[in-house]
Scaffold this motif. Structure first.
Motif, PDB file in Angstrom:
ATOM      1  N   SER A   1      40.539 -28.664  -2.059  1.00 62.22           N
ATOM      2  CA  SER A   1      41.703 -28.169  -1.312  1.00 62.22           C
ATOM      3  C   SER A   1      41.934 -28.941  -0.018  1.00 62.22           C
ATOM      4  CB  SER A   1      41.531 -26.682  -0.995  1.00 62.22           C
ATOM      5  OG  SER A   1      40.370 -26.464  -0.207  1.00 62.22           O
ATOM      6  N   ASN A   2      40.899 -29.654   0.502  1.00 58.75           N
ATOM      7  CA  ASN A   2      41.125 -30.339   1.775  1.00 58.75           C
ATOM      8  C   ASN A   2      40.099 -31.452   1.989  1.00 58.75           C
ATOM      9  OD1 ASN A   2      42.656 -30.438   4.304  1.00 58.75           O
ATOM     10  ND2 ASN A   2      40.692 -29.976   5.279  1.00 58.75           N
ATOM     11  N   LEU A   3      40.563 -32.545   2.601  1.00 60.52           N
ATOM     12  CA  LEU A   3      39.709 -33.637   3.055  1.00 60.52           C
ATOM     13  C   LEU A   3      39.903 -33.771   4.558  1.00 60.52           C
ATOM     14  CD1 LEU A   3      40.516 -36.335   0.330  1.00 60.52           C
ATOM     15  CD2 LEU A   3      38.445 -34.941   0.468  1.00 60.52           C
ATOM     16  N   ASP A   4      38.833 -33.694   5.305  1.00 66.44           N
ATOM     17  CA  ASP A   4      38.885 -33.837   6.759  1.00 66.44           C
ATOM     18  C   ASP A   4      38.077 -35.068   7.145  1.00 66.44           C
ATOM     19  OD1 ASP A   4      38.506 -33.556   9.593  1.00 66.44           O
ATOM     20  OD2 ASP A   4      39.082 -31.456   9.389  1.00 66.44           O
ATOM     21  N   ILE A   5      38.773 -36.160   7.484  1.00 64.17           N
ATOM     22  CA  ILE A   5      38.134 -37.432   7.833  1.00 64.17           C
ATOM     23  C   ILE A   5      38.726 -37.893   9.150  1.00 64.17           C
ATOM     24  CG2 ILE A   5      37.629 -39.788   7.082  1.00 64.17           C
ATOM     25  CD1 ILE A   5      38.299 -38.832   4.203  1.00 64.17           C
ATOM     26  N   ARG A   6      37.898 -37.973  10.169  1.00 65.80           N
ATOM     27  CA  ARG A   6      38.372 -38.321  11.506  1.00 65.80           C
ATOM     28  C   ARG A   6      37.668 -39.578  12.004  1.00 65.80           C
ATOM     29  NH1 ARG A   6      41.108 -33.770  13.664  1.00 65.80           N
ATOM     30  NH2 ARG A   6      40.948 -32.022  12.199  1.00 65.80           N
ATOM     31  N   GLY A   7      38.447 -40.409  12.694  1.00 69.67           N
ATOM     32  CA  GLY A   7      37.913 -41.649  13.233  1.00 69.67           C
ATOM     33  C   GLY A   7      39.009 -42.417  13.926  1.00 69.67           C
ATOM     34  N   ARG A   8      38.795 -43.716  14.046  1.00 69.35           N
ATOM     35  CA  ARG A   8      39.775 -44.573  14.723  1.00 69.35           C
ATOM     36  C   ARG A   8      39.880 -45.904  13.993  1.00 69.35           C
ATOM     37  NH1 ARG A   8      35.581 -44.415  18.663  1.00 69.35           N
ATOM     38  NH2 ARG A   8      36.912 -43.127  19.976  1.00 69.35           N
TER      39      ARG A   8
END
Length: 492
Positions: free
Chosen positions: A243-250
């Motif tokens: 239901s969801n992909l949470d990928i954080r970065g720069r």
């Protein structure tokens, strides 16, 4: 701090691909059962009806919608063949992860899966982490968790059972790849010491690259099956759903940009410091005065920009005083020094020509930085030497310049094996041939060829230590005596 874009939610910029392409449910329509209640089979997937379709892009929409939206795979109808689905996420450029990757499953969490990354846009892949209900049986690895890691093992690839063994899937539906727990090994709890973390990223080999990627791939190998064995009569309750992909970065801009923008569907850095490229990974044309380098976090808190300098002129070429002219090579996107002097060579005249070696007592810009190897032409294999000035010697030769002989050899236009008579016999037991005619024997050996042990006064008969047959040796000695008499050297 050294300039870099702000961290953000990266799923807004990725492209998603499934392999095999027909892994998504709904073609044809299918009814699904729930894992916790195999008799509740009222969930329909139909790709032709928007309200009943579950396409891949629903992994990327916002959480919290009612009803919840999610991607769903086909069911495990080909059982016992494995239900394999690869989900590839591509950004088209290098990114750096700054927080945990969190994957939320609408179905039970898979019993086997692998998270992989690519640094070259999907040409090659390497594992990030293995997940299994039984790591040893599934991947031949002992189970570990991110909390087991230490600074020396921060780059280890582990298999964890933490996210695959629970069956209360409505309450435990997320799978993580722990980024911040690894960061905390250097930045401390809650990452309060970011200066220490940035210093480690600058100085620890491969650490920054560990958190860098162009693509992620989720390999789903076995769906959740619950606490019992797979029921082949009710395979509609086994499937994958995210239901969801949470990928954080720069964006990775090699510390040469403060901003990363999306133009024509592609991410790119707004490069500074006279750099260019998708990741600011090279110097602009005309600014190859010194080799490109990534920016640095050090010294903290200012950092070092490592600005690309304009080409042209001795100083800007960075030829260390051995050339005053550069030439720009489009193929290499860099400038190289032309006509290096003082027996130097290389892109920046930083190396010594063949046949010369680096002078350890001279600076790189000294005119006497390279010394002649001076290898003896008769004793060496060639005129080249290593960085310490030692030449490669032929058999029997020794010394830094190959101008001396090892024991058992004598010098004659190079080192020749020592023989001590016309029969080409060699001295034994460490004896040294003198004038190509007689052996000088070490204690306690004696004899013409040092083949005997010297007898002590009053001792019983001594036994020869030579491997030569003693009878044959006596014959040779007799022949030698006859030759001496025949040549008239001893009067009868």
């Amino acid at each position: 701090m050294a300039c870099q874009p702000e961290a953000a939610l990266l799923t807004r910029f990725l492209k998603i691909r499934l392999d095999p392409p027909n892994s998504t449910c709904g073609e044809p329509p299918e009814m699904y059962c729930t894992l916790e209640n195999p008799y509740m089979c009222n969930n329909e997937c139909d790709a032709r009806t928007p309200e009943l379709a579950h396409p891949p892009e629903l992994m990327l929409d916002g959480e919290g919608r009612v009803p919840n939206t999610f991607w769903q795979s086909v069911s495990w109808k080909p059982f016992p063949d494995p239900l394999l689905v690869n989900i590839t996420l591509s950004w088209g450029k290098s990114i750096e992860l700054t927080e945990d990757i969190v994957i939320t499953f609408e179905s039970g969490r898979p019993e086997q899966m692998i998270l992989e990354k690519s640094l070259d846009h999907g040409r090659t892949w390497q594992p990030y982490q293995f997940y299994a209900a039984d790591c040893l049986n599934s991947f031949g690895m002992e189970p570990r968790s991110a909390s087991d890691l230490r600074p020396a093992s921060v780059l280890d690839i582990i298999c964890t059972e933490e996210y695959s063994r629970g069956y209360v899937w409505k309450l435990e539906n997320t799978v993580r790849f722990e980024i911040q727990e690894r960061f905390a090994l250097f930045g401390g709890p809650l990452l309060r010491d970011m200066a220490s973390l940035y210093g480690r990223l600058d100085t620890t080999k491969d650490l920054r690259d560990f958190f860098t990627l162009t693509d992620l791939r989720l390999r789903l190998l076995r769906p959740a099956t619950g606490p019992t064995r797979v029921d082949p009569l009710n395979l509609s309750k086994y499937f994958y759903a995210i239901s969801n992909l949470d990928i954080r970065g720069r964006c990775r801009c090699n510390l040469h940009a403060n901003n990363c923008v999306l133009e024509n569907g592609k991410l790119s850095c707004e490069c500074e410091h006279n750099t260019t490229g998708l990741d600011c990974e090279r110097c602009k044309k005309g600014f190859q005065g010194r080799p490109w380098r990534a920016g640095s976090y050090l010294p903290i808190p200012k950092g070092t920009a490592n600005v690309c300098e304009a080409s042209g002129g001795e100083q800007n070429c960075q030829c260390f005083g051995h050339s005053n002219r550069c030439s720009y090579l489009d193929l290499l996107s860099t400038a190289v020094c032309v006509n290096c002097k003082h027996n130097t060579r290389g892109r920046h005249c930083q190396l010594c020509r063949l046949g010369y070696h680096r002078n350890p007592s001279a600076q790189l810009d000294h005119h006497n930085v390279c010394l002649d190897c001076k290898c003896n032409p008769d004793g060496s294999l060639h005129h080249r030497c290593n960085d310490t000035g030692y030449c490669d010697c032929k058999a029997g030769a020794t010394g830094p310049k190959c101008d001396r002989c090892l024991p058992g050899y004598y010098w004659h236009k190079g080192c020749q094996a020592s023989v001590c008579d016309n029969l080409l016999s060699r001295c034994e037991n460490g004896g040294v041939c003198e004038d190509n005619g007689r052996c000088l024997c070490p204690t306690p050996y004696t004899g013409l060829l040092c083949e005997k042990v010297q007898c002590r006064k009053g001792a019983a008969g001594c036994v020869s230590q030579s491997p030569r047959d003693p009878t044959l040796h006596r014959v040779l000695l007799s022949l030698t005596a006859l030759l001496i008499v025949a040549n008239g050297r001893i009067p009868l």
